[in-house]
Enzyme design. Structure first.
Site, PDB file in Angstrom:
ATOM      1  N   HIS A 197       0.814  -1.218   0.000  1.00  0.00           N
ATOM      2  CA  HIS A 197       0.000   0.000   0.000  1.00  0.00           C
ATOM      3  C   HIS A 197       0.845   1.265   0.000  1.00  0.00           C
ATOM      4  O   HIS A 197       0.385   2.310  -0.483  1.00  0.00           O
ATOM      5  CB  HIS A 197      -0.934   0.009   1.211  1.00  0.00           C
ATOM      6  N   GLY A 198       2.049   1.215   0.546  1.00  0.00           N
ATOM      7  CA  GLY A 198       2.867   2.409   0.576  1.00  0.00           C
ATOM      8  C   GLY A 198       4.255   2.142   1.103  1.00  0.00           C
ATOM      9  O   GLY A 198       4.462   1.243   1.931  1.00  0.00           O
TER      10      GLY A 198
END
Length: 396
Positions: free
Chosen positions: A318-319
């Site tokens: 996600h990041g």
């Protein structure tokens, strides 16, 4: 192009009209060209990068199904390393060097310069779909296709940057049998309208309540509770809204791509939540990380370890920041707790059906657990994130 813009709406309209006016055998080629134009609108040079990756992955799949079968495992491993190297370089180099520099400052080591890298749009989606395709080719589950057919699977613009993660064989099966139907338009437009409404009418207005998350020390308890709840609403409406638009846009061309969100906040436990939240990602993590690690086979501790690893990697997907790793581990611990609970019930000989009266409480508990986890997702400063969580749990 961003989905909820006039540029995307005009592009989608023109593409759909031309697509259905063409003879069937040329539609997928035209859609491939349109997808390249869609990606080039963002940053043209990276279009060639993605094209290069797709060509290499396609070539490796051909090698794995050729007379060089004895080299299949080596080629497969090289393909996975090839795909992941791009993901690590573009998405995680800054995180790695930033962490190194923070440690170097403490232990008086050399400080390294951090390059200014622009992450290719949708790179995580590309890499996950390429890894899936290589794995299925290695197992003999992916049929041979033309380079334009594979190219469309790789570049299909409705799912290029934000939509569900596709699976190769279902997509190719549809490509071969698409026929015109008015249902494609009625269903597709309905999903697009729903998605835009979620984004514009629900997700965006929640921004007004989020400020306390970024200045937690001056916020009241009520403001923090409201901010966390607002973010839970926002991220669901945002993510599911974009998925709705992607699903609707794909349907306009006759493709049915997987559902991605099915009322996840109304589930009884964290496992059910993940079976209904970002379903295409959850199933990918299960099939290509959790199960290859050993899944739930073996001891309870072994299964818990696998859950923690899988969810930590899900967070990183996600990041590129440590707060996402903590968020993933938070959910990994939730899954571990659930597994221990179920193990205890089994050892005590208590059927789960006898505890059905606890369903409303378990739904509320699961939703609360997920909401607390969102703090680690949105607040990049881990010190502030832990402070907020302790305030929410009334530990400070």
């Amino acid at each position: 192009m961003i989905f909820n813009t006039w540029a995307f709406g005009l592009f989608l309209l023109l593409t759909v009209v031309v697509y259905w006016c063409l003879p069937g055998k040329w539609r997928h080629v035209f859609l491939l060209i349109a997808s390249f134009l869609f990606y080039a609108y963002y940053f043209p040079p990276y279009t060639f990068l993605i094209l290069f990756m797709a060509l290499v992955v396609y070539g490796l799949s051909l090698i794995m199904t050729s007379r060089m079968g004895r080299w299949r495992k080596t080629v497969f491993i090289l393909g996975i390393v090839f795909c992941l190297s791009f993901l690590v370089y573009y998405k995680y180099t800054k995180m790695i060097l930033r962490t190194w520099n923070e440690l170097a400052a403490v232990f008086q080591g050399p400080i390294l310069s951090i390059p200014d890298l622009l992450v290719p749009l949708g790179l995580s989606f590309f890499v996950f779909e390429f890894v899936h395709y290589l794995a299925d080719s290695y197992k003999g589950k992916a049929e041979k296709v033309s380079i334009t057919e594979f190219g469309l699977f790789a570049m299909f613009f409705p799912t290029l940057v934000a939509g569900p993660i596709k699976r190769f064989q279902p997509f190719i099966d549809q490509l071969r049998r698409i026929r015109f139907s008015w249902d494609h338009f009625t269903v597709g437009l309905q999903r697009i309208v729903i998605g835009i409404a979620k984004k514009v009418m629900i997700a965006d207005p929640m921004d007004h309540f989020l400020h306390p998350l970024f200045k937690p020390h001056s916020a009241t308890d009520a403001e923090l509770y409201a901010a966390v709840l607002a973010y839970a609403i926002k991220i669901y409406a945002d993510f599911s809204g974009y998925s709705d638009i992607a699903i609707g846009a794909a349907r306009l061309f006759g493709y049915q791509i997987p559902e991605n969100f099915l009322y996840p906040y109304f589930r009884r436990n964290i496992a059910e939540f993940w079976n209904h939240w970002h379903i295409s990602l959850s199933s990918w993590i299960r099939d290509y990380i959790y199960i290859p690690l050993g899944g739930s086979r073996g001891t309870l501790a072994f299964a818990i370890r696998n859950s923690l690893i899988a969810m930590a990697l899900s967070g990183l997907w996600h990041g590129a920041s440590w707060n996402f790793v903590v968020w993933g581990l938070w959910h990994g611990m939730g899954l571990a707790g659930l597994r221990i609970w179920n193990y205890g019930l089994k050892q005590a000989g208590i059927p789960k059906e006898k505890l059905s009266f606890l369903t409303p409480f378990s739904v509320l508990l699961t939703f609360s657990f997920v909401c607390v986890g969102w703090v680690f997702f949105v607040v990049t400063n881990l010190s502030d994130a832990f402070y907020i969580v302790m305030r929410i749990l009334q530990m400070k």
